[in-house]
Design an enzyme around this catalytic site. Sequence first.
Site, PDB file in Angstrom:
ATOM      1  CG  HIS A 124     -96.316 -59.299 -51.611  1.00  0.00           C
ATOM      2  ND1 HIS A 124     -96.310 -60.491 -50.925  1.00  0.00           N
ATOM      3  CD2 HIS A 124     -95.056 -58.823 -51.539  1.00  0.00           C
ATOM      4  CE1 HIS A 124     -95.106 -60.734 -50.451  1.00  0.00           C
ATOM      5  NE2 HIS A 124     -94.324 -59.736 -50.818  1.00  0.00           N
ATOM      6  CE  LYS A 126     -93.192 -62.360 -54.075  1.00  0.00           C
ATOM      7  NZ  LYS A 126     -94.145 -61.380 -53.546  1.00  0.00           N
ATOM      8  CG  ASP A 131     -99.165 -70.482 -74.947  1.00  0.00           C
ATOM      9  OD1 ASP A 131     -99.201 -69.266 -75.222  1.00  0.00           O
ATOM     10  OD2 ASP A 131     -98.373 -71.276 -75.487  1.00  0.00           O
ATOM     11  CG  HIS A 366     -88.429 -64.295 -49.863  1.00  0.00           C
ATOM     12  ND1 HIS A 366     -89.211 -64.461 -50.989  1.00  0.00           N
ATOM     13  CD2 HIS A 366     -88.550 -62.982 -49.531  1.00  0.00           C
ATOM     14  CE1 HIS A 366     -89.765 -63.298 -51.331  1.00  0.00           C
ATOM     15  NE2 HIS A 366     -89.379 -62.389 -50.465  1.00  0.00           N
ATOM     16  CE  LYS A 368     -93.270 -64.356 -49.517  1.00  0.00           C
ATOM     17  NZ  LYS A 368     -92.248 -63.984 -48.592  1.00  0.00           N
ATOM     18  CG  ASP A 373    -104.403 -82.563 -40.161  1.00  0.00           C
ATOM     19  OD1 ASP A 373    -103.682 -82.294 -39.183  1.00  0.00           O
ATOM     20  OD2 ASP A 373    -105.634 -82.379 -40.178  1.00  0.00           O
TER      21      ASP A 373
END
Length: 465
Positions: A124, A126, A131, A366, A368, A373
């Site tokens: 999953h 991404k 470089d 979508h 996450k 704090d």
Amino acid sequence: MTAALATLCSARPGQTGVQLLDDGPAALAVRLHIVRRARRSIDVQYYIWRDDVAGRLLLDELAAAAARGVKVRLLMDDFGCAAAEHLAAALPGLEVRMFNPARLRWPRWPNAIFDFSRLNRRMHNKSLTVDEIATVIGGRNIGDEYFDAGHAEMAADLDVLAIGAIAGEVAANFQLYWDFPAAVPLARLAAPAAAALAPAPLCGRRRAYLAAAENPATLALVDEAQDFTWASVTMLSDPPEKISGNCAEDRLMLPQLLAAMAWAKQRLLLVSAYFVPTPASQALLCGLVERGVQVDVLTNSLLSNNVVLVHAFYAPWRAALLAAGVRLWEMRGTSGDRVSFGLIPRRLRRRRAAASFFRASASELHAKSFITDGRWLFVGSMNFDPRSWRLNTELGFLIDSPVLAKRLETALDDGLPRFAWRLEAHGGALAWCEDDHLIQPEPGTTSLQRAALWLLGRLPLGHLF
């Protein structure tokens, strides 16, 4: 990448320059721009790659980089990238591997019967790293619904553009996945391409993407120091061995993530597209409330969720969480202008409304992320659900930056009451608060749908999530 960028990073050893990318077109434009700047290497790792305008355009740019001598490696999850497999096979100069591939290439559906346990574990992650000095990681896959502000199913999402030493860590993590036996060269799986792939037609959507990438404002995002917030960044990543099901828990990303949440002394704001608690995670959230921590959770409503089973497994937890003092928010999922997190860099802001958390309701959440704090900010690919914890491999950044954390926290506080329903117990049942009135029963549902949800939530399918 440019010498100026290298100088910029060397002047701040041990730190990482960070920008949050919540605006879809800008997020794709930055990817295209850093690919064009590549001089030595590009490492690309994605769970989903669509055969659409955004997918074709980024593949075209990767092929152009390979043609000028850049080493381009593309690692695609076989489940989410099957539609783009033939495109990658037709492009010269790219090294392509498929992660945890199905043995039967066509038709694929028998694999789900005979090899489900293995294929249910997916990569999953991404990331796109150039470089070893610049990287983009976060929640977005590659497809129009993640980048095009006019797409019918545009998703509210969040990425991080990071420059500096952390990019080298992401590159090293990519190498672990690239060398893992489950990363199989595409040439072993796909038939040789009959001919080179023609460039995607210059349609309106492609023109819009290219215009965004060529905008001087986009170039400034990568080059100008004042657009970066310099912070201490920790990469959190699952090892590729996680898909075997035999990886020791102390090597996984989850314990580190839960520990970061447990640090909260004042407030935890959790944003998760898929939110499926377990007894252990419920205890964590409720325990924080007992210690006096304010806990807010934003997830999808049934209307905005694109996986009904996820909502069915989440729904039974709502009453207990509310009773313990956890504040739950659900995206309204109504039609309207597309959404962002209100963090668009100042050069890209075209109107005052762009600075709010949501300009209007989204088709889907979508992102996450979480904030603790007003200091610690997590952005990555991991949802707050058992599937992310047990089955999929994941990647993210834990960023120590009061500036960025407070910026996102303020955006959430400003926008949530307008673009999400707040849940509360009312009359022995759940109620969804919108402005100054309550909605019962669950918004946008029929009695038949609610009955189906109740039934789905009690099926023995928890191992899928």
